[in-house]
Design a protein around this motif. Structure first.
Motif, PDB file in Angstrom:
ATOM      1  N   ARG A   1       0.957  -1.376   0.049  1.00  0.00           N
ATOM      2  CA  ARG A   1      -0.102   0.095   0.371  1.00  0.00           C
ATOM      3  C   ARG A   1       1.231   1.260  -0.044  1.00  0.00           C
ATOM      4  NH1 ARG A   1      -5.164   1.409   3.346  1.00  0.00           N
ATOM      5  NH2 ARG A   1      -5.959   1.113   1.909  1.00  0.00           N
ATOM      6  N   VAL A   2       0.017   2.649  -0.606  1.00  0.00           N
ATOM      7  CA  VAL A   2       1.377   3.661  -0.891  1.00  0.00           C
ATOM      8  C   VAL A   2      -0.228   4.169  -0.983  1.00  0.00           C
ATOM      9  CG1 VAL A   2       3.430   3.038  -2.205  1.00  0.00           C
ATOM     10  CG2 VAL A   2       1.216   3.482  -3.449  1.00  0.00           C
ATOM     11  N   TYR A   3       0.734   6.301  -0.269  1.00  0.00           N
ATOM     12  CA  TYR A   3      -0.574   6.686  -0.525  1.00  0.00           C
ATOM     13  C   TYR A   3       0.572   7.815  -1.769  1.00  0.00           C
ATOM     14  CZ  TYR A   3      -3.464   4.819   3.250  1.00  0.00           C
ATOM     15  OH  TYR A   3      -4.043   4.257   4.224  1.00  0.00           O
ATOM     16  N   ARG A   4      -1.016   8.099  -2.657  1.00  0.00           N
ATOM     17  CA  ARG A   4      -0.673   9.496  -3.372  1.00  0.00           C
ATOM     18  C   ARG A   4      -1.478  10.820  -3.525  1.00  0.00           C
ATOM     19  NH1 ARG A   4       4.163   9.575  -4.711  1.00  0.00           N
ATOM     20  NH2 ARG A   4       4.904   9.194  -2.214  1.00  0.00           N
ATOM     21  N   THR A   5      -1.415  11.599  -4.131  1.00  0.00           N
ATOM     22  CA  THR A   5      -2.065  12.346  -4.596  1.00  0.00           C
ATOM     23  C   THR A   5      -2.415  12.731  -6.037  1.00  0.00           C
ATOM     24  OG1 THR A   5      -0.745  14.096  -4.311  1.00  0.00           O
ATOM     25  CG2 THR A   5      -1.835  14.032  -2.464  1.00  0.00           C
ATOM     26  N   ALA A   6      -3.733  13.317  -6.856  1.00  0.00           N
ATOM     27  CA  ALA A   6      -3.408  13.393  -8.249  1.00  0.00           C
ATOM     28  C   ALA A   6      -4.275  14.263  -9.030  1.00  0.00           C
ATOM     29  CB  ALA A   6      -3.776  11.992  -9.013  1.00  0.00           C
ATOM     30  N   ARG A   7      -4.487  15.091  -9.584  1.00  0.00           N
ATOM     31  CA  ARG A   7      -4.770  16.168 -10.218  1.00  0.00           C
ATOM     32  C   ARG A   7      -5.415  16.285 -11.990  1.00  0.00           C
ATOM     33  NH1 ARG A   7      -5.083  21.909 -11.447  1.00  0.00           N
ATOM     34  NH2 ARG A   7      -2.809  22.437 -11.263  1.00  0.00           N
ATOM     35  N   ARG A   8      -6.779  16.189 -12.555  1.00  0.00           N
ATOM     36  CA  ARG A   8      -6.149  16.598 -14.265  1.00  0.00           C
ATOM     37  C   ARG A   8      -5.952  17.525 -13.834  1.00  0.00           C
ATOM     38  NH1 ARG A   8     -11.445  15.478 -17.167  1.00  0.00           N
ATOM     39  NH2 ARG A   8     -11.130  13.369 -16.258  1.00  0.00           N
ATOM     40  N   LEU A   9      -4.956  18.109 -15.230  1.00  0.00           N
ATOM     41  CA  LEU A   9      -4.779  19.298 -15.542  1.00  0.00           C
ATOM     42  C   LEU A   9      -4.751  19.967 -16.543  1.00  0.00           C
ATOM     43  CD1 LEU A   9      -0.407  18.475 -15.092  1.00  0.00           C
ATOM     44  CD2 LEU A   9      -1.992  19.190 -12.944  1.00  0.00           C
ATOM     45  N   MET A  10      -5.884  19.141 -17.891  1.00  0.00           N
ATOM     46  CA  MET A  10      -5.965  19.615 -19.085  1.00  0.00           C
ATOM     47  C   MET A  10      -7.112  18.750 -19.324  1.00  0.00           C
ATOM     48  SD  MET A  10      -4.619  20.761 -21.838  1.00  0.00           S
ATOM     49  CE  MET A  10      -4.457  18.703 -22.985  1.00  0.00           C
ATOM     50  N   GLN A  11      -8.262  18.972 -20.088  1.00  0.00           N
ATOM     51  CA  GLN A  11      -8.652  17.942 -21.314  1.00  0.00           C
ATOM     52  C   GLN A  11      -8.791  18.978 -22.246  1.00  0.00           C
ATOM     53  OE1 GLN A  11     -12.218  17.807 -18.487  1.00  0.00           O
ATOM     54  NE2 GLN A  11     -13.280  19.307 -18.889  1.00  0.00           N
ATOM     55  N   GLY A  12      -9.114  18.377 -23.602  1.00  0.00           N
ATOM     56  CA  GLY A  12      -9.588  18.409 -24.930  1.00  0.00           C
ATOM     57  C   GLY A  12      -8.929  17.567 -25.836  1.00  0.00           C
ATOM     58  N   GLU A  13      -8.264  18.125 -26.847  1.00  0.00           N
ATOM     59  CA  GLU A  13      -7.905  17.332 -27.968  1.00  0.00           C
ATOM     60  C   GLU A  13      -6.226  17.517 -28.183  1.00  0.00           C
ATOM     61  OE1 GLU A  13     -10.310  18.380 -30.834  1.00  0.00           O
ATOM     62  OE2 GLU A  13     -11.438  17.303 -31.078  1.00  0.00           O
ATOM     63  N   VAL A  14      -5.446  16.526 -28.040  1.00  0.00           N
ATOM     64  CA  VAL A  14      -3.961  16.689 -28.217  1.00  0.00           C
ATOM     65  C   VAL A  14      -3.797  16.222 -29.717  1.00  0.00           C
ATOM     66  CG1 VAL A  14      -3.668  14.148 -27.907  1.00  0.00           C
ATOM     67  CG2 VAL A  14      -1.008  15.582 -27.806  1.00  0.00           C
ATOM     68  N   ALA A  15      -2.795  17.167 -31.021  1.00  0.00           N
ATOM     69  CA  ALA A  15      -2.446  16.944 -31.732  1.00  0.00           C
ATOM     70  C   ALA A  15      -1.228  16.123 -31.975  1.00  0.00           C
ATOM     71  CB  ALA A  15      -2.058  18.625 -32.559  1.00  0.00           C
ATOM     72  N   VAL A  16      -1.476  15.133 -33.146  1.00  0.00           N
ATOM     73  CA  VAL A  16      -0.441  14.491 -33.762  1.00  0.00           C
ATOM     74  C   VAL A  16      -0.907  14.088 -35.253  1.00  0.00           C
ATOM     75  CG1 VAL A  16      -1.352  12.863 -31.350  1.00  0.00           C
ATOM     76  CG2 VAL A  16      -2.307  12.204 -33.528  1.00  0.00           C
ATOM     77  N   ALA A  17       0.407  13.460 -35.298  1.00  0.00           N
ATOM     78  CA  ALA A  17       0.758  13.854 -36.770  1.00  0.00           C
ATOM     79  C   ALA A  17       0.046  12.313 -37.386  1.00  0.00           C
ATOM     80  CB  ALA A  17       1.854  12.675 -36.559  1.00  0.00           C
ATOM     81  N   PRO A  18      -0.171  11.814 -38.970  1.00  0.00           N
ATOM     82  CA  PRO A  18      -1.787  11.196 -39.009  1.00  0.00           C
ATOM     83  C   PRO A  18      -1.248   9.513 -38.653  1.00  0.00           C
ATOM     84  CG  PRO A  18      -1.031  12.780 -40.346  1.00  0.00           C
ATOM     85  CD  PRO A  18       0.067  13.428 -39.221  1.00  0.00           C
ATOM     86  N   PHE A  19      -1.556   8.654 -38.247  1.00  0.00           N
ATOM     87  CA  PHE A  19      -1.546   7.131 -37.687  1.00  0.00           C
ATOM     88  C   PHE A  19      -0.691   6.476 -38.902  1.00  0.00           C
ATOM     89  CE2 PHE A  19      -3.049   8.698 -34.374  1.00  0.00           C
ATOM     90  CZ  PHE A  19      -4.478   8.843 -33.806  1.00  0.00           C
ATOM     91  N   ASP A  20      -1.222   6.890 -40.153  1.00  0.00           N
ATOM     92  CA  ASP A  20      -0.944   6.184 -41.689  1.00  0.00           C
ATOM     93  C   ASP A  20      -0.812   6.431 -42.513  1.00  0.00           C
ATOM     94  OD1 ASP A  20      -3.995   6.714 -42.314  1.00  0.00           O
ATOM     95  OD2 ASP A  20      -4.938   4.660 -41.846  1.00  0.00           O
ATOM     96  N   GLY A  21      -0.211   5.935 -43.589  1.00  0.00           N
ATOM     97  CA  GLY A  21       0.017   6.822 -45.428  1.00  0.00           C
ATOM     98  C   GLY A  21      -1.562   7.383 -45.403  1.00  0.00           C
TER      99      GLY A  21
END
Length: 384
Positions: free
Chosen positions: A360-380
Motif C-alpha cells: 500500500r502507498v498513498y499519492r495525490t493526483a490532479r487533472r491538469l487539462m482536457q481536450g484534444e492533443v494534436a498528433v501526426a496522422p497514424f497511417d499513410g
C-alpha cells in the motif's frame, strides 16, 4: 499532411505526468498506436526537451495511459501504461507506472466509466502490462473525484486529496516470480568484478545494488549521479546483466530500457532534498537513488518504492541488511532525492521462498487539462 486531433486528458499522478486516452480513441494497430504516442509526447527529440509535444524531457514526464473496458472479472477498468523514450523512437510496454496508477481511478470516475456515490470510492484496476489488480480508494463529491486535500507528496508542490493504492499479490509482474532467480542475493560479474545484488519483482522488477559498490554514497542529487559517467556506465551494465538473470533478455543488449529498473540503496544518512530541506537519519529507514530509462530519477518511482519496501522484509536481501530497523507491520520510510515516501507491504515466508500478499502507498493526483492533443496522422492516408 495535416495533423489530427485526439481526445485526451493531461494528468499529474504522484510525481509523474502523462496523457490519458480512452481505448476507443486509439488505433488498434500497435505500430500506429506507437506512432501516435511518440507524436503526442514529442519523441524522439535529440535535444532531450520534447518541445514539439506534451512530454517534459525526463522519463517521469514522458508517459501515456490507455483506459478501456475491463477484461478481468475482478476489475472495473483496464489500464495500459506506455513509457515513451525522450531521445529515441521507442515506446516500452514492459512496465507499470505506480505514480500514474493513482490517477486511473479519478479518471474512470470523472469520465463516467465507473459510477461512484459521494464518500470514498473504490475503483478496481486491471493493470494490463503486469496482469495485476490494483485497488484505488479516494474521496468523491457530486460524482467527481475530489482533488483538494491535506495530503502531501514529497517532490510535488502543494497538497491534494489522498489516494490509497493497494497492489494485490504484486510479486512476479513480468518475470517468473517475486525472486526471479530464487535467490535473495545474486553475485553478478561485470568487468571482472563481483557485485552482490538483490533482484526483486514486486509491482515492477528492480535490481538493487549497494551505493558504495557503485562508487556512490547514496545521498547524491540526480544531476551528480548523471554527471558521474563511470557510475552511470557501470549501473547500466549491472542493470542489463541483472535483466538477463531475471529472464528479461537473452543477452545484455536484448534487455529493454524500462525493465528492470536499477536502484542504488544505502543505510540512512542525512541528505539535502532538491528543494533544499535537510532530511535527518532518524526520519528514514533506508535510502534509494533510482535510474529509469537511463536517467537518474528526481524522486523514486512508486513501483520502485513498493518493491524496496517488499525487499526490506525479505530476510537476507541487500535492502533488508541496509534497512535501519525491523519495521514489522509499519510502513518503510524511504529517503529519495525529493524527500521521504512511506510504503507498506505484507510479506511472509512460504515454503522455501517468500510471498508478498499486498502493498500500500498513498499519492495525490490532479487533472491538469482536457481536450484534444494534436498528433501526426497514424497511417499513410492521414486517417486515425
Amino acid at each position: 499532411m495535416t495533423q489530427i486531433f485526439i481526445p485526451a486528458v493531461f494528468y499529474r499522478g504522484g510525481s509523474s505526468k502523462g496523457l490519458f486516452f480512452h481505448a476507443r480513441h486509439c488505433p488498434r494497430d500497435p505500430a500506429a498506436l506507437e506512432r501516435m504516442l511518440l507524436s503526442a509526447l514529442g519523441s524522439p527529440d535529440p535535444y532531450g526537451r520534447q518541445l514539439d509535444g506534451m512530454g517534459g524531457g525526463t522519463s517521469s514526464l514522458s508517459k501515456a495511459v490507455i483506459i478501456g473496458p475491463p477484461t478481468h472479472p475482478d476489475a472495473d477498468v483496464d489500464y495500459t501504461f506506455a513509457q515513451v523514450a525522450v531521445d529515441r523512437p521507442v515506446v516500452d510496454w514492459g512496465a507499470n507506472c505506480g505514480n500514474l496508477s493513482s490517477a486511473v481511478g479519478p479518471f474512470a470516475v470523472d469520465e463516467g466509466l465507473v459510477r461512484a456515490a459521494d464518500g470514498e470510492a473504490l475503483v478496481r484496476i486491471h493493470q494490463v502490462n503486469t496482469k495485476k489488480i490494483i485497488h484505488a480508494r479516494f474521496p468523491v463529491r457530486n460524482g467527481k473525484a475530489v482533488t483538494a486535500g491535506d495530503a502531501a507528496v514529497d517532490g510535488v508542490a502543494g497538497t491534494g486529496a489522498p489516494i490509497a493504492l493497494d497492489f494485490l499479490d504484486p510479486g512476479g509482474t513480468v518475470t517468473s516470480g517475486l525472486l526471479p532467480t530464487g535467490q535473495v542475493i545474486e553475485r553478478v560479474e561485470v568487468d571482472g568484478r563481483i557485485f552482490e545484488m538483490s533482484l526483486v519483482d514486486a509491482s515492477n522488477p528492480v535490481a538493487f545494488v549497494a551505493a558504495e559498490d557503485a562508487g556512490l554514497t547514496g545521498s547524491e542529487h540526480p544531476d551528480a549521479i548523471e554527471g558521474n559517467r563511470e557510475a552511470m556506465t557501470l549501473l547500466d551494465r549491472l542493470r542489463r546483466a541483472a535483466g538477463v538473470r531475471m529472464g528479461l533478455g537473452s543477452t545484455p543488449d536484448g534487455v529493454g530500457l524500462a525493465n528492470p529498473k536499477i536502484a542504488v540503496v544505502s543505510a540512512p544518512a542525512p541528505f539535502v532534498t532538491l528543494d533544499g530541506r535537510t532530511v535527518g537519519r532518524e526520519a528514514q529507514d533506508i535510502a534509494i537513488r533510482m535510474l529509469s530509462m537511463e536517467r537518474a530519477h528526481r524522486a523514486v518511482t512508486l513501483t520502485g518504492a513498493m518493491c524496496l519496501a517488499v525487499a526490506c522484509r525479505i530476510e537476507g536481501s541487500l535492502p533488508h541488511g541496509l534497512c535501519s530497523r525491523d519495521a514489522g507491520t509499519q510502513a518503510i520510510r524511504i529517503g529519495h532525492p525529493s524527500g521521504i515516501v512511506a510504503a507498506g507491504a505484507t510479506v511472509f515466508p512460504r515454503g522455501e521462498g517468500w510471498h508478498v500478499e499486498s502493498g500500500r502507498v498513498y499519492r495525490t493526483a490532479r487533472r491538469l487539462m482536457q481536450g484534444e492533443v494534436a498528433v501526426a496522422p497514424f497511417d499513410g492516408e492521414g486517417k486515425p
